[in-house]
Write a protein that holds these residues in place. Structure first.
Motif, PDB file in Angstrom:
ATOM      1  N   ASP A   1      16.024   7.153  -4.992  1.00  0.00           N
ATOM      2  CA  ASP A   1      15.945   5.965  -4.135  1.00  0.00           C
ATOM      3  C   ASP A   1      16.760   6.130  -2.848  1.00  0.00           C
ATOM      4  OD1 ASP A   1      14.449   5.043  -6.226  1.00  0.00           O
ATOM      5  OD2 ASP A   1      15.510   3.133  -6.427  1.00  0.00           O
ATOM      6  N   PRO A   2      18.018   6.614  -2.926  1.00  0.00           N
ATOM      7  CA  PRO A   2      18.759   6.819  -1.676  1.00  0.00           C
ATOM      8  C   PRO A   2      18.088   7.851  -0.761  1.00  0.00           C
ATOM      9  CG  PRO A   2      20.253   6.800  -3.554  1.00  0.00           C
ATOM     10  CD  PRO A   2      18.862   6.844  -4.108  1.00  0.00           C
ATOM     11  N   LEU A   3      17.451   8.864  -1.343  1.00  0.00           N
ATOM     12  CA  LEU A   3      16.751   9.850  -0.524  1.00  0.00           C
ATOM     13  C   LEU A   3      15.593   9.202   0.236  1.00  0.00           C
ATOM     14  CD1 LEU A   3      16.563  12.958  -2.893  1.00  0.00           C
ATOM     15  CD2 LEU A   3      17.767  12.832  -0.707  1.00  0.00           C
ATOM     16  N   VAL A   4      14.876   8.322  -0.448  1.00  0.00           N
ATOM     17  CA  VAL A   4      13.758   7.639   0.209  1.00  0.00           C
ATOM     18  C   VAL A   4      14.282   6.748   1.330  1.00  0.00           C
ATOM     19  CG1 VAL A   4      11.845   6.025  -0.106  1.00  0.00           C
ATOM     20  CG2 VAL A   4      12.324   7.740  -1.862  1.00  0.00           C
ATOM     21  N   ARG A   5      15.339   5.998   1.050  1.00  0.00           N
ATOM     22  CA  ARG A   5      15.903   5.139   2.091  1.00  0.00           C
ATOM     23  C   ARG A   5      16.394   5.972   3.273  1.00  0.00           C
ATOM     24  NH1 ARG A   5      16.030  -0.052   0.878  1.00  0.00           N
ATOM     25  NH2 ARG A   5      16.139  -0.758  -1.294  1.00  0.00           N
ATOM     26  N   ASP A   6      17.028   7.106   2.994  1.00  0.00           N
ATOM     27  CA  ASP A   6      17.501   7.963   4.078  1.00  0.00           C
ATOM     28  C   ASP A   6      16.344   8.556   4.874  1.00  0.00           C
ATOM     29  OD1 ASP A   6      20.146   7.496   3.581  1.00  0.00           O
ATOM     30  OD2 ASP A   6      20.502   9.366   2.482  1.00  0.00           O
ATOM     31  N   SER A   7      15.246   8.862   4.183  1.00  0.00           N
ATOM     32  CA  SER A   7      14.090   9.405   4.903  1.00  0.00           C
ATOM     33  C   SER A   7      13.520   8.363   5.864  1.00  0.00           C
ATOM     34  CB  SER A   7      13.009   9.867   3.920  1.00  0.00           C
ATOM     35  OG  SER A   7      12.297   8.781   3.346  1.00  0.00           O
ATOM     36  N   ILE A   8      13.518   7.100   5.442  1.00  0.00           N
ATOM     37  CA  ILE A   8      13.048   6.019   6.312  1.00  0.00           C
ATOM     38  C   ILE A   8      13.976   5.878   7.515  1.00  0.00           C
ATOM     39  CG2 ILE A   8      12.630   3.535   6.478  1.00  0.00           C
ATOM     40  CD1 ILE A   8      11.847   3.608   3.483  1.00  0.00           C
ATOM     41  N   GLU A   9      15.299   5.871   7.248  1.00  0.00           N
ATOM     42  CA  GLU A   9      16.259   5.714   8.338  1.00  0.00           C
ATOM     43  C   GLU A   9      16.225   6.904   9.291  1.00  0.00           C
ATOM     44  OE1 GLU A   9      17.842   2.998   9.060  1.00  0.00           O
ATOM     45  OE2 GLU A   9      16.983   2.063   7.278  1.00  0.00           O
ATOM     46  N   THR A  10      16.053   8.110   8.747  1.00  0.00           N
ATOM     47  CA  THR A  10      15.997   9.302   9.595  1.00  0.00           C
ATOM     48  C   THR A  10      14.763   9.277  10.487  1.00  0.00           C
ATOM     49  OG1 THR A  10      17.179  10.612   7.943  1.00  0.00           O
ATOM     50  CG2 THR A  10      15.920  11.829   9.581  1.00  0.00           C
ATOM     51  N   THR A  11      13.635   8.848   9.922  1.00  0.00           N
ATOM     52  CA  THR A  11      12.408   8.760  10.714  1.00  0.00           C
ATOM     53  C   THR A  11      12.542   7.703  11.803  1.00  0.00           C
ATOM     54  OG1 THR A  11      11.136   9.415   8.762  1.00  0.00           O
ATOM     55  CG2 THR A  11       9.909   8.511  10.608  1.00  0.00           C
ATOM     56  N   ILE A  12      13.107   6.560  11.452  1.00  0.00           N
ATOM     57  CA  ILE A  12      13.312   5.508  12.455  1.00  0.00           C
ATOM     58  C   ILE A  12      14.220   6.017  13.573  1.00  0.00           C
ATOM     59  CG2 ILE A  12      14.468   3.284  12.851  1.00  0.00           C
ATOM     60  CD1 ILE A  12      13.342   2.351  10.169  1.00  0.00           C
ATOM     61  N   ALA A  13      15.295   6.715  13.197  1.00  0.00           N
ATOM     62  CA  ALA A  13      16.211   7.245  14.209  1.00  0.00           C
ATOM     63  C   ALA A  13      15.495   8.240  15.117  1.00  0.00           C
ATOM     64  CB  ALA A  13      17.405   7.916  13.529  1.00  0.00           C
ATOM     65  N   GLY A  14      14.636   9.068  14.532  1.00  0.00           N
ATOM     66  CA  GLY A  14      13.888  10.024  15.332  1.00  0.00           C
ATOM     67  C   GLY A  14      12.920   9.362  16.294  1.00  0.00           C
ATOM     68  N   ILE A  15      12.262   8.316  15.817  1.00  0.00           N
ATOM     69  CA  ILE A  15      11.335   7.581  16.687  1.00  0.00           C
ATOM     70  C   ILE A  15      12.107   6.919  17.819  1.00  0.00           C
ATOM     71  CG2 ILE A  15       9.691   5.665  16.801  1.00  0.00           C
ATOM     72  CD1 ILE A  15       9.033   6.261  13.834  1.00  0.00           C
ATOM     73  N   ARG A  16      13.252   6.335  17.504  1.00  0.00           N
ATOM     74  CA  ARG A  16      14.060   5.663  18.522  1.00  0.00           C
ATOM     75  C   ARG A  16      14.560   6.656  19.576  1.00  0.00           C
ATOM     76  NH1 ARG A  16      18.022   1.021  16.308  1.00  0.00           N
ATOM     77  NH2 ARG A  16      17.707   0.399  18.479  1.00  0.00           N
ATOM     78  N   ALA A  17      14.771   7.901  19.142  1.00  0.00           N
ATOM     79  CA  ALA A  17      15.247   8.928  20.071  1.00  0.00           C
ATOM     80  C   ALA A  17      14.113   9.574  20.858  1.00  0.00           C
ATOM     81  CB  ALA A  17      16.022   9.996  19.302  1.00  0.00           C
ATOM     82  N   GLY A  18      12.888   9.164  20.568  1.00  0.00           N
ATOM     83  CA  GLY A  18      11.747   9.730  21.282  1.00  0.00           C
ATOM     84  C   GLY A  18      11.293  11.071  20.750  1.00  0.00           C
TER      85      GLY A  18
END
Length: 221
Positions: A192-209
């Motif tokens: 579960d923490p891995l899934v949450r981190d994958s979501i947060e990492t993807t969001i961070a990547g999108i925000r960074a362009g």
């Protein structure tokens, strides 16, 4: 004084009996589709599991594909009921996180339905029965609107392609769900923490362009 309840009518009993058999067919089919693989299962196999003749199965479902569609509709409606009932909040990113997490929750709460619809490459595409699965389009539009809201509010760059961002968010969730369902996550690893981190990492990547290569599909109007 106890008031006697009217006995069920013959028609009601027949409908109840028919629904019981239909449910047994669906349950047997789902179990076989998961354990054997959709491509390896026949109507005869399903009939043997419920101890009916193949001809009797056709009295309820026109084909094996029709059984799949009935199962897929059950599973996806349970996912859609949550997604479409969730009202927008003041936080666009939290709403987007919730939509993506809901897909993972579906894989944990309804693993057989998730595996059948998302992981078995031999099942028919639900898009072939558009009217029956029109609600899936509404679910997708809802998730896409949440990405678009993040763009409109400046949380994602205005160069973000909403469809691409949504696929990037979904992909690791489906991947981790597949790893869990195929027992390829080592013992002791909390997924579960891995899934949450994958979501947060993807969001961070999108925000960074970060998404610069993929482009949305060109859909004819």
């Amino acid at each position: 004084m106890t008031v006697a309840q009217p006995a069920k009518g013959r028609q009601a009993r027949l409908l109840e009996h028919r629904e019981t058999i239909r449910r047994a067919i669906l349950d047997a089919a789902l179990d076989l589709f998961i354990s054997e693989g959709y491509g390896q299962v026949s109507i005869r196999n399903i009939a043997a599991r419920v101890e009916y003749s193949p001809g009797a199965i056709y009295g309820y479902f026109a084909s094996k594909d029709e059984i799949f569609y009935a199962l897929a509709e059950e599973g996806l409606r349970s996912l859609g009921a949550r997604e479409l009932a969730d009202a927008p909040s003041a936080d666009a990113l939290d709403d987007l996180r919730a939509s993506i997490w809901r897909l993972y929750e579906f894989s944990t709460e309804q693993p057989q339905y998730f595996a059948l619809v998302f992981l078995d490459r031999h099942v028919p595409r639900v898009s072939k029965d558009y009217e029956r699965f029109a609600f899936i389009s509404e679910m997708r539009k809802r998730a896409l609107a949440r990405v678009e809201r993040c763009i409109a509010e400046g949380l994602f760059p205005d160069t973000t392609h909403a469809e691409v961002a949504l696929r990037l968010l979904w992909a690791p969730v489906v991947g981790f769900a597949a790893l869990r369902l195929s027992h390829r996550i080592p013992d002791g690893v909390a997924i579960d923490p891995l899934v949450r981190d994958s979501i947060e990492t993807t969001i961070a990547g999108i925000r960074a362009g970060a998404p610069r290569h993929a482009r949305p599909l060109d859909v004819a109007s």
